[in-house]
Design a protein around this motif. Structure first.
Motif, PDB file in Angstrom:
ATOM      1  N   VAL A 102       0.688  -6.360   3.552  1.00 37.68           N
ATOM      2  CA  VAL A 102      -0.078  -6.961   2.067  1.00 37.68           C
ATOM      3  C   VAL A 102       0.364  -8.126   1.670  1.00 37.68           C
ATOM      4  N   LYS A 103      -0.464  -9.058   1.341  1.00 36.76           N
ATOM      5  CA  LYS A 103      -0.158 -10.613   0.919  1.00 36.76           C
ATOM      6  C   LYS A 103      -0.766 -10.477  -0.714  1.00 36.76           C
ATOM      7  N   PHE A 104       0.067 -11.102  -1.493  1.00 41.67           N
ATOM      8  CA  PHE A 104      -0.251 -11.010  -2.943  1.00 41.67           C
ATOM      9  C   PHE A 104      -0.966 -12.384  -3.079  1.00 41.67           C
ATOM     10  N   ILE A 117       9.551  -5.998   0.856  1.00 38.89           N
ATOM     11  CA  ILE A 117       8.438  -5.922   1.943  1.00 38.89           C
ATOM     12  C   ILE A 117       7.307  -5.210   1.240  1.00 38.89           C
ATOM     13  N   LYS A 118       6.090  -5.582   1.542  1.00 35.48           N
ATOM     14  CA  LYS A 118       4.769  -4.822   1.034  1.00 35.48           C
ATOM     15  C   LYS A 118       3.927  -4.492   2.166  1.00 35.48           C
ATOM     16  N   LYS A 119       3.629  -3.324   2.240  1.00 34.24           N
ATOM     17  CA  LYS A 119       2.453  -2.712   3.038  1.00 34.24           C
ATOM     18  C   LYS A 119       1.521  -1.753   2.537  1.00 34.24           C
ATOM     19  N   ILE A 120       0.517  -1.521   3.284  1.00 28.20           N
ATOM     20  CA  ILE A 120      -0.002  -0.176   3.148  1.00 28.20           C
ATOM     21  C   ILE A 120       0.202   0.571   4.543  1.00 28.20           C
ATOM     22  N   PHE A 121       0.336   2.036   4.287  1.00 26.50           N
ATOM     23  CA  PHE A 121       0.298   2.977   5.326  1.00 26.50           C
ATOM     24  C   PHE A 121      -0.845   3.651   5.403  1.00 26.50           C
ATOM     25  N   GLY A 122      -1.473   3.908   6.517  1.00 26.95           N
ATOM     26  CA  GLY A 122      -2.743   4.732   6.438  1.00 26.95           C
ATOM     27  C   GLY A 122      -2.794   5.670   7.894  1.00 26.95           C
ATOM     28  N   MET A 123      -3.413   6.830   7.661  1.00 32.90           N
ATOM     29  CA  MET A 123      -3.285   7.726   8.660  1.00 32.90           C
ATOM     30  C   MET A 123      -4.588   8.731   8.421  1.00 32.90           C
ATOM     31  N   PHE A 201       0.450   2.519  -0.858  1.00 36.27           N
ATOM     32  CA  PHE A 201       1.051   1.215  -0.955  1.00 36.27           C
ATOM     33  C   PHE A 201       2.621   1.497  -0.854  1.00 36.27           C
ATOM     34  N   ASP A 202       3.199   0.475  -0.329  1.00 38.37           N
ATOM     35  CA  ASP A 202       4.787   0.662  -0.053  1.00 38.37           C
ATOM     36  C   ASP A 202       5.405  -0.588  -0.490  1.00 38.37           C
ATOM     37  N   VAL A 203       6.420  -0.439  -1.282  1.00 38.27           N
ATOM     38  CA  VAL A 203       7.456  -1.369  -1.563  1.00 38.27           C
ATOM     39  C   VAL A 203       8.694  -1.111  -0.955  1.00 38.27           C
ATOM     40  N   ILE A 204       9.172  -1.906  -0.204  1.00 33.21           N
ATOM     41  CA  ILE A 204      10.232  -1.413   0.885  1.00 33.21           C
ATOM     42  C   ILE A 204      11.393  -2.556   0.676  1.00 33.21           C
ATOM     43  N   MET A 205      12.601  -2.033   0.226  1.00 31.52           N
ATOM     44  CA  MET A 205      13.808  -2.893   0.201  1.00 31.52           C
ATOM     45  C   MET A 205      14.859  -2.355   1.157  1.00 31.52           C
ATOM     46  N   ILE A 206      15.378  -3.300   2.106  1.00 25.05           N
ATOM     47  CA  ILE A 206      16.107  -3.256   2.965  1.00 25.05           C
ATOM     48  C   ILE A 206      17.569  -3.862   3.035  1.00 25.05           C
ATOM     49  N   ASP A 207      18.426  -3.410   3.812  1.00 23.21           N
ATOM     50  CA  ASP A 207      19.606  -3.919   3.901  1.00 23.21           C
ATOM     51  C   ASP A 207      20.468  -4.200   2.415  1.00 23.21           C
ATOM     52  N   LEU A 208      20.448  -3.087   1.898  1.00 20.33           N
ATOM     53  CA  LEU A 208      21.124  -2.942   0.575  1.00 20.33           C
ATOM     54  C   LEU A 208      22.643  -2.676   0.724  1.00 20.33           C
TER      55      LEU A 208
END
Length: 251
Positions: A102-104, A117-123, A201-208
Protein backbone atom coordinates in the motif's frame (compact mmCIF):
# COMPACT_ATOMS: atom_id res chain seq x y z
CA UNK A 1 -3.85 58.67 25.55
CA UNK A 2 -7.15 60.65 25.76
CA UNK A 3 -10.58 59.10 26.25
CA UNK A 4 -11.39 59.09 22.53
CA UNK A 5 -8.20 57.19 21.63
CA UNK A 6 -8.74 54.78 24.49
CA UNK A 7 -12.32 54.04 23.39
CA UNK A 8 -11.21 53.61 19.78
CA UNK A 9 -8.50 51.13 20.82
CA UNK A 10 -10.87 49.21 23.05
CA UNK A 11 -13.44 48.89 20.28
CA UNK A 12 -10.75 47.66 17.91
CA UNK A 13 -9.68 45.00 20.41
CA UNK A 14 -13.27 43.90 21.03
CA UNK A 15 -13.82 43.67 17.27
CA UNK A 16 -10.66 41.61 16.84
CA UNK A 17 -11.67 39.16 19.56
CA UNK A 18 -15.16 38.94 18.09
CA UNK A 19 -13.70 38.18 14.66
CA UNK A 20 -11.39 35.50 16.07
CA UNK A 21 -14.27 33.95 17.99
CA UNK A 22 -16.38 34.01 14.85
CA UNK A 23 -13.65 32.38 12.79
CA UNK A 24 -13.26 29.57 15.31
CA UNK A 25 -17.02 29.16 15.46
CA UNK A 26 -17.18 28.68 11.68
CA UNK A 27 -13.96 26.65 11.64
CA UNK A 28 -12.43 29.21 9.25
CA UNK A 29 -9.04 28.98 10.92
CA UNK A 30 -7.20 25.95 9.65
CA UNK A 31 -10.13 24.66 7.58
CA UNK A 32 -7.61 22.86 5.41
CA UNK A 33 -5.11 22.33 8.21
CA UNK A 34 -7.29 20.54 10.76
CA UNK A 35 -8.02 17.43 8.69
CA UNK A 36 -4.30 17.11 7.91
CA UNK A 37 -3.05 17.68 11.44
CA UNK A 38 -5.49 15.10 12.80
CA UNK A 39 -5.30 12.60 9.95
CA UNK A 40 -5.30 8.98 11.10
CA UNK A 41 -2.27 8.13 8.92
CA UNK A 42 -0.14 10.70 10.77
CA UNK A 43 -1.32 9.37 14.13
CA UNK A 44 -0.61 5.84 12.97
CA UNK A 45 2.96 6.72 12.01
CA UNK A 46 3.48 8.49 15.35
CA UNK A 47 2.28 5.44 17.29
CA UNK A 48 4.57 3.19 15.27
CA UNK A 49 7.51 5.56 15.80
CA UNK A 50 6.82 5.48 19.53
CA UNK A 51 6.86 1.68 19.48
CA UNK A 52 10.11 1.59 17.49
CA UNK A 53 11.82 3.92 19.96
CA UNK A 54 10.24 2.06 22.90
CA UNK A 55 8.48 5.21 24.09
CA UNK A 56 5.38 3.03 24.47
CA UNK A 57 5.06 -0.69 25.15
CA UNK A 58 3.81 -3.19 22.61
CA UNK A 59 0.50 -3.62 24.44
CA UNK A 60 0.04 0.16 24.59
CA UNK A 61 0.67 0.26 20.84
CA UNK A 62 -1.96 -2.44 20.29
CA UNK A 63 -4.48 -0.48 22.35
CA UNK A 64 -3.75 2.79 20.54
CA UNK A 65 -4.03 1.18 17.11
CA UNK A 66 -7.33 -0.46 18.06
CA UNK A 67 -8.70 2.89 19.27
CA UNK A 68 -7.50 4.56 16.07
CA UNK A 69 -9.11 1.93 13.85
CA UNK A 70 -12.37 2.38 15.74
CA UNK A 71 -12.31 6.08 14.82
CA UNK A 72 -11.65 5.61 11.11
CA UNK A 73 -14.54 5.67 8.67
CA UNK A 74 -13.95 2.56 6.57
CA UNK A 75 -15.00 4.32 3.37
CA UNK A 76 -12.42 7.05 4.00
CA UNK A 77 -9.67 4.49 4.51
CA UNK A 78 -10.64 2.58 1.36
CA UNK A 79 -10.47 5.78 -0.68
CA UNK A 80 -7.22 6.88 0.96
CA UNK A 81 -5.39 3.65 0.05
CA UNK A 82 -7.21 3.39 -3.33
CA UNK A 83 -8.47 -0.06 -2.45
CA UNK A 84 -10.46 -0.59 -5.64
CA UNK A 85 -7.34 0.03 -7.71
CA UNK A 86 -5.31 -2.33 -5.52
CA UNK A 87 -7.67 -5.27 -6.06
CA UNK A 88 -7.99 -4.87 -9.83
CA UNK A 89 -6.53 -8.04 -11.30
CA UNK A 90 -5.74 -9.34 -7.81
CA UNK A 91 -4.41 -12.90 -8.00
CA UNK A 92 -5.97 -15.18 -5.41
CA UNK A 93 -3.74 -18.19 -4.69
CA UNK A 94 -5.15 -21.67 -4.36
CA UNK A 95 -3.30 -21.99 -1.06
CA UNK A 96 -2.93 -19.25 1.49
CA UNK A 97 -2.99 -15.52 0.90
CA UNK A 98 -1.59 -12.96 -1.50
CA UNK A 99 -0.44 -9.43 -0.64
CA UNK A 100 -0.01 -6.05 -2.28
CA UNK A 101 1.97 -3.12 -0.89
CA UNK A 102 0.00 0.00 0.00
CA UNK A 103 1.27 3.47 -0.86
CA UNK A 104 -0.19 6.42 1.00
CA UNK A 105 -0.83 9.64 -0.94
CA UNK A 106 1.33 12.64 -0.08
CA UNK A 107 0.18 14.21 3.15
CA UNK A 108 1.71 17.13 5.01
CA UNK A 109 3.22 15.86 8.24
CA UNK A 110 3.56 12.27 7.00
CA UNK A 111 6.97 11.06 5.78
CA UNK A 112 7.05 9.41 2.38
CA UNK A 113 8.71 6.37 3.97
CA UNK A 114 6.62 5.42 6.99
CA UNK A 115 8.22 3.62 9.91
CA UNK A 116 5.84 0.70 9.34
CA UNK A 117 5.20 -1.70 6.46
CA UNK A 118 1.71 -1.43 4.99
CA UNK A 119 -0.01 -4.03 2.83
CA UNK A 120 -3.35 -5.51 1.96
CA UNK A 121 -3.78 -9.27 2.36
CA UNK A 122 -6.39 -11.01 0.21
CA UNK A 123 -7.67 -14.56 -0.22
CA UNK A 124 -10.52 -16.68 -1.49
CA UNK A 125 -13.10 -18.51 0.61
CA UNK A 126 -11.67 -21.25 2.87
CA UNK A 127 -8.10 -20.06 2.24
CA UNK A 128 -6.06 -19.08 5.24
CA UNK A 129 -3.37 -16.93 6.67
CA UNK A 130 -1.82 -20.03 8.22
CA UNK A 131 -1.43 -20.30 12.01
CA UNK A 132 1.83 -18.68 13.04
CA UNK A 133 3.54 -16.85 15.88
CA UNK A 134 6.12 -14.07 15.91
CA UNK A 135 9.26 -12.81 17.55
CA UNK A 136 10.38 -9.15 17.70
CA UNK A 137 7.39 -8.09 15.66
CA UNK A 138 4.01 -6.37 16.02
CA UNK A 139 1.19 -6.01 13.52
CA UNK A 140 -2.39 -4.81 13.30
CA UNK A 141 -5.06 -6.06 10.90
CA UNK A 142 -8.29 -4.35 9.83
CA UNK A 143 -10.97 -6.25 7.89
CA UNK A 144 -11.56 -4.29 4.67
CA UNK A 145 -13.81 -6.75 2.89
CA UNK A 146 -15.60 -9.96 3.77
CA UNK A 147 -15.46 -12.00 6.98
CA UNK A 148 -12.84 -14.27 8.50
CA UNK A 149 -12.69 -16.86 11.24
CA UNK A 150 -10.04 -15.40 13.53
CA UNK A 151 -8.17 -17.26 16.23
CA UNK A 152 -5.50 -15.86 18.53
CA UNK A 153 -3.23 -17.56 21.05
CA UNK A 154 -0.84 -16.32 23.69
CA UNK A 155 2.74 -17.49 23.13
CA UNK A 156 3.91 -18.75 26.52
CA UNK A 157 7.36 -20.07 25.59
CA UNK A 158 9.37 -21.94 22.98
CA UNK A 159 10.58 -25.48 23.62
CA UNK A 160 12.88 -27.04 21.04
CA UNK A 161 10.67 -27.55 17.95
CA UNK A 162 7.43 -26.62 19.72
CA UNK A 163 5.62 -23.55 20.99
CA UNK A 164 3.62 -23.60 24.20
CA UNK A 165 0.53 -21.50 23.55
CA UNK A 166 -2.84 -20.73 25.12
CA UNK A 167 -6.08 -19.80 23.27
CA UNK A 168 -7.15 -16.17 23.71
CA UNK A 169 -9.57 -15.21 20.89
CA UNK A 170 -11.90 -17.28 18.69
CA UNK A 171 -14.50 -15.35 16.67
CA UNK A 172 -15.82 -14.37 13.28
CA UNK A 173 -14.12 -11.08 12.41
CA UNK A 174 -16.46 -8.88 10.39
CA UNK A 175 -16.10 -5.82 8.20
CA UNK A 176 -14.38 -2.97 10.03
CA UNK A 177 -13.18 -5.12 12.95
CA UNK A 178 -9.51 -5.36 13.80
CA UNK A 179 -6.97 -7.41 15.70
CA UNK A 180 -3.29 -7.15 16.55
CA UNK A 181 -0.30 -9.17 17.72
CA UNK A 182 2.90 -8.50 19.63
CA UNK A 183 5.43 -10.40 21.72
CA UNK A 184 3.41 -9.33 24.75
CA UNK A 185 -0.18 -10.10 23.74
CA UNK A 186 -2.11 -12.40 21.37
CA UNK A 187 1.12 -13.37 19.65
CA UNK A 188 -0.15 -16.24 17.47
CA UNK A 189 -2.94 -15.76 14.92
CA UNK A 190 -4.82 -17.66 12.23
CA UNK A 191 -7.31 -16.26 9.69
CA UNK A 192 -9.66 -18.30 7.47
CA UNK A 193 -11.84 -16.51 4.87
CA UNK A 194 -15.57 -17.15 5.30
CA UNK A 195 -16.76 -15.15 2.30
CA UNK A 196 -16.04 -15.46 -1.43
CA UNK A 197 -13.13 -13.08 -0.95
CA UNK A 198 -11.71 -11.36 2.13
CA UNK A 199 -9.13 -8.62 2.65
CA UNK A 200 -7.25 -7.04 5.52
CA UNK A 201 -5.23 -3.84 5.77
CA UNK A 202 -2.06 -4.68 7.66
CA UNK A 203 0.36 -2.45 9.56
CA UNK A 204 3.55 -4.36 10.30
CA UNK A 205 6.45 -3.48 12.59
CA UNK A 206 9.55 -5.67 12.36
CA UNK A 207 12.94 -5.96 14.07
CA UNK A 208 11.69 -4.69 17.41
CA UNK A 209 13.71 -4.85 20.64
CA UNK A 210 16.86 -4.36 18.58
CA UNK A 211 16.56 -7.93 17.21
CA UNK A 212 15.67 -9.48 13.87
CA UNK A 213 12.08 -10.65 13.56
CA UNK A 214 11.07 -14.27 13.07
CA UNK A 215 7.87 -16.14 12.21
CA UNK A 216 6.95 -19.59 13.56
CA UNK A 217 4.44 -21.65 11.57
CA UNK A 218 2.41 -24.00 13.75
CA UNK A 219 0.78 -27.40 13.32
CA UNK A 220 -2.29 -26.62 15.43
CA UNK A 221 -4.12 -29.84 14.53
CA UNK A 222 -1.30 -31.84 16.09
CA UNK A 223 -1.44 -29.97 19.39
CA UNK A 224 -0.91 -31.68 22.73
CA UNK A 225 -3.22 -30.33 25.43
CA UNK A 226 -1.44 -29.73 28.73
CA UNK A 227 -2.93 -29.83 32.23
CA UNK A 228 -2.66 -26.06 32.80
CA UNK A 229 -4.86 -25.11 29.85
CA UNK A 230 -1.95 -24.52 27.48
CA UNK A 231 -1.02 -26.65 24.48
CA UNK A 232 2.22 -27.85 23.00
CA UNK A 233 2.22 -27.27 19.23
CA UNK A 234 4.86 -28.47 16.74
CA UNK A 235 6.61 -26.00 14.43
CA UNK A 236 6.36 -26.45 10.65
CA UNK A 237 8.33 -25.18 7.68
CA UNK A 238 6.32 -22.74 5.56
CA UNK A 239 5.85 -25.09 2.58
CA UNK A 240 4.44 -27.90 4.73
CA UNK A 241 2.28 -25.43 6.67
CA UNK A 242 0.82 -24.00 3.46
CA UNK A 243 -0.05 -27.44 2.12
CA UNK A 244 -1.80 -28.37 5.37
CA UNK A 245 -3.39 -25.05 6.38
CA UNK A 246 -3.46 -22.88 3.25
CA UNK A 247 -6.85 -24.27 2.28
CA UNK A 248 -9.35 -25.29 4.94
CA UNK A 249 -10.45 -28.92 4.67
CA UNK A 250 -12.78 -28.89 7.72
CA UNK A 251 -10.94 -30.90 10.32
Amino acid sequence: MDRREFTKGLLASVSSFALIDSLFAYNAFGYNIKPIANHWAIQLNEYCSDLKTETITATQWQSKIEDLYNQIELEDLLKFIKFENLIKGFEYPNLGVNTKPVKFPKLEGLPEQTVFIKKIFGMKKNRAIIPHGHSNMASAHLILKGEMHLRHYEKIRKESNNLIIKPSIDKIAKLGESSSISDEKDNVHWFIAHTDTAFTFDVIMIDLNGKSYDIHNLDIYEKQNLSDGTMRVPLLDVETALKKYGKETHH
